[in-house]
Design an enzyme around this catalytic site. Structure first.
Site, PDB file in Angstrom:
ATOM      1  N   LYS A 194       1.234   1.330   0.805  1.00  0.00           N
ATOM      2  CA  LYS A 194       2.192   2.021   1.904  1.00  0.00           C
ATOM      3  C   LYS A 194       1.687   1.677   3.419  1.00  0.00           C
ATOM      4  CE  LYS A 194       5.603   2.906  -0.595  1.00  0.00           C
ATOM      5  NZ  LYS A 194       7.099   2.352  -0.162  1.00  0.00           N
TER       6      LYS A 194
HETATM    7  C1  LIG Z   1       1.852   4.941  -6.044  1.00  0.00           C
HETATM    8  C2  LIG Z   1       3.141   3.944  -5.556  1.00  0.00           C
HETATM    9  N1  LIG Z   1       3.399   3.043  -6.660  1.00  0.00           N
HETATM   10  C3  LIG Z   1       4.321   2.421  -6.321  1.00  0.00           C
HETATM   11  C4  LIG Z   1       5.178   2.429  -5.321  1.00  0.00           C
HETATM   12  C5  LIG Z   1       6.194   1.553  -5.273  1.00  0.00           C
HETATM   13  O1  LIG Z   1       6.511   0.834  -4.068  1.00  0.00           O
HETATM   14  P1  LIG Z   1       7.498   0.137  -3.332  1.00  0.00           P
HETATM   15  O2  LIG Z   1       8.266   1.314  -2.475  1.00  0.00           O
HETATM   16  O3  LIG Z   1       7.263  -0.786  -2.188  1.00  0.00           O
HETATM   17  O4  LIG Z   1       8.682  -0.374  -4.403  1.00  0.00           O
HETATM   18  C6  LIG Z   1       4.904   3.498  -4.373  1.00  0.00           C
HETATM   19  C7  LIG Z   1       5.886   3.665  -3.247  1.00  0.00           C
HETATM   20  O5  LIG Z   1       5.890   4.831  -2.716  1.00  0.00           O
HETATM   21  C8  LIG Z   1       3.706   4.381  -4.424  1.00  0.00           C
HETATM   22  O6  LIG Z   1       3.409   5.348  -3.535  1.00  0.00           O
END
Ligand SMILES: Cc1ncc(COP(=O)(O)O)c(C=O)c1O
Length: 360
Positions: A44
């Site tokens: 992020k």
């Molecule tokens: C630990 C974790 N995994 C996966 C994701 C998914 O990522 P995206 O928001 O780019 O789909 C997030 C998003 O907040 C996350 O914090």
């Protein structure tokens, strides 16, 4: 460069690690991009930094403004870090599923926390969190809302930067596996990587119980992935297959990655590796890159804690001691609870809007 002018210059350049103890025995191999190497300990950082810099350069965010966002954790950590480094006030709207360590991290970096503790009728908190963001923004032009669910700069940074970083370390591979919440990283990465690697298969990983792909929302224990609605930043045209991972599958894998590989990553990373193993079984010889979105240190008091798991009835993770072993997990991934399905088989439903008015 040995000396940096800001911690924000450390974002990106994360390593890829080959798993040595999770072996499918058909020539396939799973590689993991370890996003916890970012300064805010997750993928992020990339989207948060880019959304903030784009808002600054377009005049939507000015010195002295406040940044407000709804987040289950990692985006909040990133915004707290960026706020501290750049001097913005940051207010994070979170819910009871946000891990304690995430809250402490954000507070240590000076962010303010708004807890939403009333679930909506579906049992999730994400809609209520967005409603609280709307209240905090109401009529105040000095409040900037990144809107990670719909801001095109979220997928854009992964297309314009993260994908190139992947290709410089791994110029050829067969499948990309990434977990989904806003859809930002899978959409941006897959769009660019499919352009460069025409045979690439992209597998989206969601939590069983999430509604991000149009299934009924019924909740789940894993954090980070999943959503109570279809995210605007999820581009299904660059996704080939969807794998819904059960809590015990994702959590058991993240715990085994820590114990048997020394790779301490989060629950969504466990889910992505589990889905990658499933794909490896059915595609002999393939090289698969799984994105490990965050740091397992986020969950030391939760899914890495035996008592926490026991209290939540995640018995399979603890009681089936065999699930602690990579070989057993690899075998489980051959026939998982919900095998991956082609994206075309999902109900074609075009309305990706979450029902909240963007301009409100
Ligand atoms: C630990 C974790 N995994 C996966 C994701 C998914 O990522 P995206 O928001 O780019 O789909 C997030 C998003 O907040 C996350 O914090």
């Amino acid at each position: 460069m040995a000396i940096h002018d800001s911690v924000l210059e450390l974002i990106g350049g994360t390593p890829i690690v080959r798993l040595r103890n999770f072996t499918v025995h058909n020539g396939g191999q799973v590689l993991v991009k370890v996003e916890s190497a970012n300064p805010g300990r997750s993928i992020k950082d990339r989207a948060a930094h880019f959304m903030i810099e784009q808002a600054e350069s377009s005049g939507r965010l000015r010195p002295g403004d406040t940044i407000v966002e709804s987040t289950s954790g990692n985006l909040g950590k990133s915004l707290a870090l960026i706020g501290a480094a750049k001097g913005y006030r940051v207010i994070l709207v979170v819910d009871p599923k946000t891990p304690v360590s995430v809250l402490r991290y954000a507070k240590a970096l000076g962010a303010e926390i708004e807890l939403v503790d009333t679930p909506d009728e579906s049992g999730g908190y994400q809609r209520q969190r967005l409603e609280r963001v709307r209240q905090l923004r109401a009529g105040d032009p000095r409040v900037f809302w990144p809107d990670q669910y719909r801001n095109p700069d979220n997928p854009r940074i992964h297309a314009e930067h993260t994908a190139g970083e992947v290709l410089s370390d791994l110029p050829a591979f067969d499948a990309l596996v990434a977990s989904v919440s806003t859809g930002g990283h899978i959409s941006g990465l897959s769009r660019m990587l499919k352009g460069k690697l025409p045979g690439l298969t992209t597998i989206a990983v969601d939590a069983a119980g999430s509604a991000a792909f149009g299934f009924p929302f019924r909740g789940y224990a894993m954090r980070g992935l999943g959503l109570a609605w279809k995210p605007g930043n999820l581009d299904l045209s660059v996704v080939d297959r969807v794998h819904l991972v059960d809590d015990h599958e994702g959590i058991a894998t993240s715990r085994a990655l820590a114990r048997r590989e020394g790779v301490l990553v989060g629950e969504s990373a466990g889910a992505a590796v589990f889905a990658a193993l499933h794909h490896a079984h059915h595609n002999p010889g393939s090289r698969i890159l799984a994105v490990a979105a965050d740091d397992g240190a986020n969950y030391l008091g939760e899914s890495f804690d035996d008592d926490w798991l026991r209290e939540r009835g995640l018995a399979a993770v603890l009681d089936d001691a065999a699930l602690r072993e990579p070989d057993r997990l690899v075998e489980l991934a051959r026939c998982p609870a919900h095998p991956a399905v082609p994206v075309e088989s999902l109900r074609a439903e075009e309305d990706r809007d979450d029902g909240l008015n963007h301009a409100a």
